[in-house]
Design an enzyme around this catalytic site. Structure first.
Site, PDB file in Angstrom:
ATOM      1  N   GLY A  71       0.808  -1.216   0.000  1.00  9.43           N
ATOM      2  CA  GLY A  71       0.000   0.000   0.000  1.00  9.43           C
ATOM      3  C   GLY A  71       0.840   1.264   0.000  1.00  9.43           C
ATOM      4  CG  ASN A 151      -5.729   3.978   8.663  1.00 10.28           C
ATOM      5  OD1 ASN A 151      -6.059   4.947   7.981  1.00 10.28           O
ATOM      6  ND2 ASN A 151      -4.735   4.029   9.524  1.00 10.28           N
ATOM      7  CG  HIS A 201      -0.311  -6.620   4.794  1.00 10.44           C
ATOM      8  ND1 HIS A 201      -0.508  -6.184   6.081  1.00 10.44           N
ATOM      9  CD2 HIS A 201       0.104  -5.538   4.105  1.00 10.44           C
ATOM     10  CE1 HIS A 201      -0.202  -4.901   6.159  1.00 10.44           C
ATOM     11  NE2 HIS A 201       0.165  -4.484   4.971  1.00 10.44           N
ATOM     12  CB  THR A 237      13.130  -9.734 -10.332  1.00 13.35           C
ATOM     13  OG1 THR A 237      14.316  -9.443 -11.061  1.00 13.35           O
ATOM     14  CG2 THR A 237      12.658 -11.143 -10.634  1.00 13.35           C
ATOM     15  CB  CYS A 325       1.935   5.892  23.018  1.00 14.49           C
ATOM     16  SG  CYS A 325       1.277   7.421  23.642  1.00 14.49           S
TER      17      CYS A 325
HETATM   18  C1  LIG Z   1      -2.025  -0.483   5.816  1.00 18.45           C
HETATM   19  C2  LIG Z   1      -2.344   0.743   5.088  1.00 18.45           C
HETATM   20  C3  LIG Z   1      -1.432   1.326   4.193  1.00 18.45           C
HETATM   21  C4  LIG Z   1      -0.039   0.794   4.002  1.00 18.45           C
HETATM   22  O1  LIG Z   1      -0.031  -0.441   3.341  1.00 18.45           O
HETATM   23  P1  LIG Z   1       1.290  -1.347   3.424  1.00 18.45           P
HETATM   24  O2  LIG Z   1       0.998  -2.482   2.502  1.00 18.45           O
HETATM   25  O3  LIG Z   1       1.413  -1.775   4.840  1.00 18.45           O
HETATM   26  O4  LIG Z   1       2.426  -0.512   2.962  1.00 18.45           O
HETATM   27  C5  LIG Z   1      -1.816   2.455   3.517  1.00 18.45           C
HETATM   28  N1  LIG Z   1      -3.027   2.998   3.687  1.00 18.45           N
HETATM   29  C6  LIG Z   1      -3.933   2.478   4.528  1.00 18.45           C
HETATM   30  C7  LIG Z   1      -5.269   3.109   4.662  1.00 18.45           C
HETATM   31  C8  LIG Z   1      -3.619   1.339   5.263  1.00 18.45           C
HETATM   32  O5  LIG Z   1      -4.517   0.829   6.115  1.00 18.45           O
END
Ligand SMILES: *Cc1c(COP(=O)(O)O)cnc(C)c1O
Length: 392
Positions: A71, A151, A201, A237, A325
């Protein structure tokens, strides 16, 4: 109980069916997908089959999907890539105050490179203010980047309306959909999205692999240069096993979306109802309707989130707090402050994110533990004592 996992917004457990699909690409089909011999061609076709699966689920063309390391890379590529490639048209970017650091820090960094960033506010439920967004638009605005779903508090933004507004002004619209993909149905054309980030993930796929959708015709510069992989937009790659895992996890998530969401929403509502009944002086954060199925975020007044997390950890429960924190800073979450919580209330927040592997027994255990812990911590709190005095 051990490893009662309620931090599915942070990451999820790999689905064993996904692992099985990935294994051959570690063990036997290990060829470089760019190679011309059969071992390479087989890896290459797995890559393209995966691209097809992803594009069908998002409702786009195969050549609009770019695989990345996750992400954060997808967000960086979209925002930096579009900014650099379109800087002759303008250098103004609009984002929101509640974005993930992958977006916020990228914008902050661009602001030191001659780009100007505006941050749209959100209301008490976490919805961005569409009027304010409209007023922030300028002649030189090239990009609007607003997350699909938050999130921390789970609020789902009015993505389609944002995209419509962007397109009326010929501005590109990027959305960080990392939290939404896998639990919300998404059609990039229907939603007026020009680019979209996702990460495996977060939907029971492997870590370290993601994808970026970029609408055909949208100019963007690559973040990583080198070989010709991913149509020269992302050198390196290809992570074939990871990409196969991403596609399989995505396919399973959407094949099983309705049944998983129904179960997860039931557990979530049960948890919220029980906490409301059994613990006074709480505030549920985020919108209750337009919300990710598995997200809950509750502020417990007179409590420190870190204390809550440590006590939950002692009971084998994994969750997340409303302050940073744990990541070495004492600032409360920028999201909770943006929806108007005081520092004190924001500090006592707990994010419990429910996933497809959680059970009713686990939720009952969590509730019992929380009731006990909150009571115990409050009874030790001078703030709470003062408050009770004041109530008399
Ligand atoms: C987890 C998350 C990311 C980052 O994704 P990664 O695959 O951990 O780099 C970005 N944006 C939001 C909203 C997320 O929840």
């Amino acid at each position: 109980m051990e490893n009662v996992y309620f931090d599915n917004a942070a990451t999820t457990k790999l689905d064993s069916r996904v692992l099985s699909k990935m294994m051959p690409y570690f063990e036997s089909v290990y060829g470089n997908a760019s190679a011309i011999y059969r071992l390479g061609r087989n890896a290459h076709s797995a890559l393209e089959d995966s691209r097809k699966i992803v594009s069908e689920i998002l409702g786009c063309n195969q050549d609009e999907i770019y695989f990345t390391s996750g992400g954060s890379e997808s967000d960086n590529t979209a925002i930096r890539g579009i900014a650099y490639a379109n800087k002759d048209k303008g250098r103004h970017i609009i984002t929101s105050k509640i974005e993930h650091p992958a977006v916020l820090e990228t914008c902050k960094s661009l602001s030191k490179e001659g780009f100007e960033i505006s941050y749209v506010s959100v209301d008490e439920n976490g919805f961005i203010d569409l009027n304010e967004l409209q007023n922030l638009i300028r002649e030189d605005t090239i990009l609007i980047s607003i997350m699909f779903a938050n999130n921390e508090i789970g609020t789902i933004e009015p993505v389609k309306e944002i995209g419509k507004l962007a397109h009326e002004h010929n501005i590109y619209f990027h959305t960080d959909a990392v939290q939404a993909v896998g639990s919300v149905k998404i059609d990039v054309n229907d939603l007026n999205v020009d680019s979209l980030s996702l990460s495996a993930h977060k939907f029971n796929g492997p870590k370290g692999v993601g994808a970026l959708y970029v609408r055909k015709g949208v100019k963007f510069n690559p973040l990583i240069t080198g070989g010709h992989q991913e149509k020269k937009k992302r050198a390196g790659t290809e992570n074939v096993a990871g990409i196969v895992g991403l596609a399989e996890a995505l396919k399973l998530a959407y094949d099983e979306l309705d049944e998983n969401n129904e179960r997860i929403i039931k557990l979530r509502d049960y948890y919220l109802d029980e906490i409301k009944k059994r613990i006074p002086y709480i505030k549920i954060n985020g919108d209750l309707e337009k919300r990710l199925p598995g997200n809950t975020n509750i502020s417990f007044r007179f409590i420190e989130g870190e204390g809550l997390l440590l006590n939950l950890d002692n009971k084998g429960i994994c969750a997340s707090s409303g302050s940073a924190c744990t990541s070495g800073s004492l600032d409360p979450s920028h999201v909770l402050l943006a929806i108007g919580l005081s520092h004190e209330v924001a500090h006592g927040s707990l994010r419990v994110s429910i996933g497809k592997y959680n059970t009713k027994e686990e939720v009952d255990y969590l509730i019992d533990c929380l009731v006990e812990i909150v009571n115990r911590l409050r009874n030790m709190s001078p703030l709470y004592e003062e408050f009770l005095e004041g109530e008399k």
